[in-house]
Design a protein around this motif. Structure first.
Motif, PDB file in Angstrom:
ATOM      1  N   SER A  10       0.757  -1.478  -0.150  1.00 46.92           N
ATOM      2  CA  SER A  10       0.409   0.018   0.103  1.00 46.92           C
ATOM      3  C   SER A  10       0.773   1.024  -0.233  1.00 46.92           C
ATOM      4  O   SER A  10       1.425   1.524   0.683  1.00 46.92           O
ATOM      5  CB  SER A  10      -1.356   0.200   1.151  1.00 46.92           C
ATOM      6  N   MET A  11       0.995   2.369  -1.118  1.00 50.51           N
ATOM      7  CA  MET A  11       1.530   3.439  -1.077  1.00 50.51           C
ATOM      8  C   MET A  11       0.451   4.962  -0.187  1.00 50.51           C
ATOM      9  O   MET A  11       1.081   6.091  -0.036  1.00 50.51           O
ATOM     10  CB  MET A  11       1.434   3.791  -2.277  1.00 50.51           C
ATOM     11  N   HIS A  12      -0.415   4.124   0.630  1.00 49.16           N
ATOM     12  CA  HIS A  12      -0.952   4.970   1.460  1.00 49.16           C
ATOM     13  C   HIS A  12      -1.602   6.269   0.707  1.00 49.16           C
ATOM     14  O   HIS A  12      -1.739   7.065   0.938  1.00 49.16           O
ATOM     15  CB  HIS A  12      -0.300   5.451   2.265  1.00 49.16           C
ATOM     16  N   ASP A  13      -1.998   5.605  -0.621  1.00 46.71           N
ATOM     17  CA  ASP A  13      -2.972   6.757  -1.808  1.00 46.71           C
ATOM     18  C   ASP A  13      -4.322   7.254  -0.837  1.00 46.71           C
ATOM     19  O   ASP A  13      -5.158   6.217  -1.591  1.00 46.71           O
ATOM     20  CB  ASP A  13      -2.504   6.785  -2.621  1.00 46.71           C
ATOM     21  N   ASP A  14      -5.012   8.396  -0.642  1.00 45.64           N
ATOM     22  CA  ASP A  14      -6.567   8.657  -0.624  1.00 45.64           C
ATOM     23  C   ASP A  14      -7.398   8.294  -2.207  1.00 45.64           C
ATOM     24  O   ASP A  14      -8.324   7.617  -1.635  1.00 45.64           O
ATOM     25  CB  ASP A  14      -6.613   9.776   0.480  1.00 45.64           C
ATOM     26  N   THR A  15      -6.358   8.225  -2.996  1.00 53.23           N
ATOM     27  CA  THR A  15      -7.586   8.925  -4.149  1.00 53.23           C
ATOM     28  C   THR A  15      -7.545   7.424  -4.543  1.00 53.23           C
ATOM     29  O   THR A  15      -8.566   6.884  -5.614  1.00 53.23           O
ATOM     30  CB  THR A  15      -7.262   9.218  -5.082  1.00 53.23           C
ATOM     31  N   ASP A  16      -7.102   6.102  -4.231  1.00 55.77           N
ATOM     32  CA  ASP A  16      -6.533   4.971  -4.263  1.00 55.77           C
ATOM     33  C   ASP A  16      -8.459   4.232  -4.188  1.00 55.77           C
ATOM     34  O   ASP A  16      -8.689   3.153  -4.702  1.00 55.77           O
ATOM     35  CB  ASP A  16      -6.147   3.769  -4.322  1.00 55.77           C
ATOM     36  N   GLY A  17      -8.913   5.021  -2.575  1.00 58.47           N
ATOM     37  CA  GLY A  17      -9.745   4.671  -2.156  1.00 58.47           C
ATOM     38  C   GLY A  17     -10.156   2.574  -1.672  1.00 58.47           C
ATOM     39  O   GLY A  17      -8.510   2.248  -1.807  1.00 58.47           O
ATOM     40  N   PRO A  18     -10.537   1.667  -2.231  1.00 57.22           N
ATOM     41  CA  PRO A  18     -10.806   0.306  -1.851  1.00 57.22           C
ATOM     42  C   PRO A  18      -8.783   0.044  -2.424  1.00 57.22           C
ATOM     43  O   PRO A  18      -9.300  -1.510  -2.485  1.00 57.22           O
ATOM     44  CB  PRO A  18     -12.186  -0.380  -2.071  1.00 57.22           C
ATOM     45  N   ASN A  19      -8.675   0.478  -3.279  1.00 53.89           N
ATOM     46  CA  ASN A  19      -7.563  -0.444  -4.421  1.00 53.89           C
ATOM     47  C   ASN A  19      -6.269  -0.214  -3.407  1.00 53.89           C
ATOM     48  O   ASN A  19      -4.825  -0.203  -3.997  1.00 53.89           O
ATOM     49  CB  ASN A  19      -7.764   0.054  -5.790  1.00 53.89           C
ATOM     50  N   ASN A  20      -6.528   0.324  -2.843  1.00 54.19           N
ATOM     51  CA  ASN A  20      -5.482   1.016  -1.723  1.00 54.19           C
ATOM     52  C   ASN A  20      -4.708  -0.105  -0.943  1.00 54.19           C
ATOM     53  O   ASN A  20      -3.574  -0.154  -0.301  1.00 54.19           O
ATOM     54  CB  ASN A  20      -5.517   2.311  -0.644  1.00 54.19           C
ATOM     55  N   LYS A  28      -3.156  -1.111  -9.975  1.00 51.18           N
ATOM     56  CA  LYS A  28      -2.420  -1.363  -9.141  1.00 51.18           C
ATOM     57  C   LYS A  28      -0.616  -1.454  -9.420  1.00 51.18           C
ATOM     58  O   LYS A  28      -0.026  -0.046  -9.477  1.00 51.18           O
ATOM     59  CB  LYS A  28      -2.287  -1.882  -8.066  1.00 51.18           C
ATOM     60  N   ILE A  29      -0.740  -2.011 -10.391  1.00 52.36           N
ATOM     61  CA  ILE A  29       0.745  -1.937 -11.223  1.00 52.36           C
ATOM     62  C   ILE A  29       0.330  -0.973 -12.186  1.00 52.36           C
ATOM     63  O   ILE A  29       2.006  -0.684 -12.171  1.00 52.36           O
ATOM     64  CB  ILE A  29       0.956  -3.424 -11.901  1.00 52.36           C
ATOM     65  N   ARG A  30      -0.192  -0.511 -12.663  1.00 55.65           N
ATOM     66  CA  ARG A  30      -0.222   1.125 -13.898  1.00 55.65           C
ATOM     67  C   ARG A  30      -0.161   2.125 -12.645  1.00 55.65           C
ATOM     68  O   ARG A  30       0.860   2.771 -12.871  1.00 55.65           O
ATOM     69  CB  ARG A  30      -1.759   1.292 -14.128  1.00 55.65           C
ATOM     70  N   ARG A  31      -1.313   2.438 -11.702  1.00 60.78           N
ATOM     71  CA  ARG A  31      -0.173   3.546 -10.892  1.00 60.78           C
ATOM     72  C   ARG A  31      -0.038   3.575  -9.728  1.00 60.78           C
ATOM     73  O   ARG A  31       1.264   4.221  -9.547  1.00 60.78           O
ATOM     74  CB  ARG A  31      -1.532   3.190  -9.983  1.00 60.78           C
ATOM     75  N   HIS A  32       1.272   2.481  -9.320  1.00 58.08           N
ATOM     76  CA  HIS A  32       2.328   2.129  -8.434  1.00 58.08           C
ATOM     77  C   HIS A  32       3.589   2.798  -9.504  1.00 58.08           C
ATOM     78  O   HIS A  32       4.420   3.047  -9.375  1.00 58.08           O
ATOM     79  CB  HIS A  32       2.900   1.038  -8.538  1.00 58.08           C
TER      80      HIS A  32
END
Length: 247
Positions: A10-20, A28-32
């Protein structure tokens, strides 16, 4: 320089919501990956590694996400970390079905004091052509030159407790290293690096002096008598399995 990083936690990104939550979904792979490129101020990561297995995600989803990243030029290769031998085998089989290179490396805990990977992970990686990058080759400092000094004074939990439990082993190890004229950490790193299945151990120097000291392991050759004595001090998992790793 070969730039490597990992994806999973987890990168503790509030905008990820349940995907955090920790994991390896294509999202996650794309975002991270985008986040890592931004933080590292680069447009390409040579080795992008899965920190753990995510049993909730299919290999079709995983390899699809990594293929896109490779085709976009954002990563060069894909690696794994903390995978079992059977998980590596499945990953490579699924990648082959997609005509994709698959994994090129496995990052695994391996040291004189942690030799279980010799049974399956090391031979599987060697057979399938993966480089092995051992983490914690000094077992959290237990195999370092100053380990026994940590027993002086108050004994407590953590590494001091582990040192106390293995005091006889560590004293025998220190005596062998004195006979060799090399500090414990140099011998421990040389032992890991000499394994033909290993690409290179991961070291964690805090200073330039520690880095230069660690590099000295490349100049140390351990002969058969020393290897035999190390096996006596730190016994391996046994050579009775059909495909058990052997030197």
């Amino acid at each position: 320089m070969v730039l490597a990083t990992k994806v999973y936690g987890s990168m503790h990104d509030d905008t990820d919501g349940p995907n955090n939550e920790a994991g390896l979904s294509a999202y996650k792979i794309r975002r991270h990956l985008e986040g890592s490129l931004r933080r590292l101020q680069t447009d390409h990561i040579e080795l992008y590694q899965m920190h753990h297995v995510d049993p909730a995600i299919s290999w079709n989803e995983l390899w699809g996400a990594f293929e896109n990243a490779v085709h976009q030029g954002k990563i060069g290769y894909v690696g794994s970390s903390n995978f079992a031998a059977w998980q590596i085998a499945i990953a490579q089989s699924e990648a082959k079905n997609r005509h994709f290179l698959g994994l090129v490396s496995e990052q695994h805990k391996y040291s004189l004091n942690c030799r279980l990977p010799e049974l399956e992970v090391l031979p599987a990686a060697k057979e399938l052509g993966l480089g092995v990058i051992p983490w914690s080759p000094l077992d959290g400092g237990l195999l370092g030159r100053n380990a026994l000094q940590k027993l002086e004074g108050t004994r407590s939990g953590g590494i001091a407790g582990r040192i106390e439990q293995q005091q006889t082993q560590l004293e025998d190890f220190a005596a062998l290293c004195r006979d060799l004229g090399e500090p414990q950490d140099t011998v421990a790193l040389a032992w890991v690096a000499a394994n033909p299945a290993v690409t290179a151990p991961i070291i964690g120097p805090r200073t330039l002096e520690q880095f230069e000291t660690a590099l000295k392991c490349l100049d140390v050759t351990l002969d058969e008598a020393v290897l035999k004595r190390l096996d006596e001090i730190f016994p391996g998992p046994g050579g009775h399995a059909p495909n058990a790793y052997a030197w």
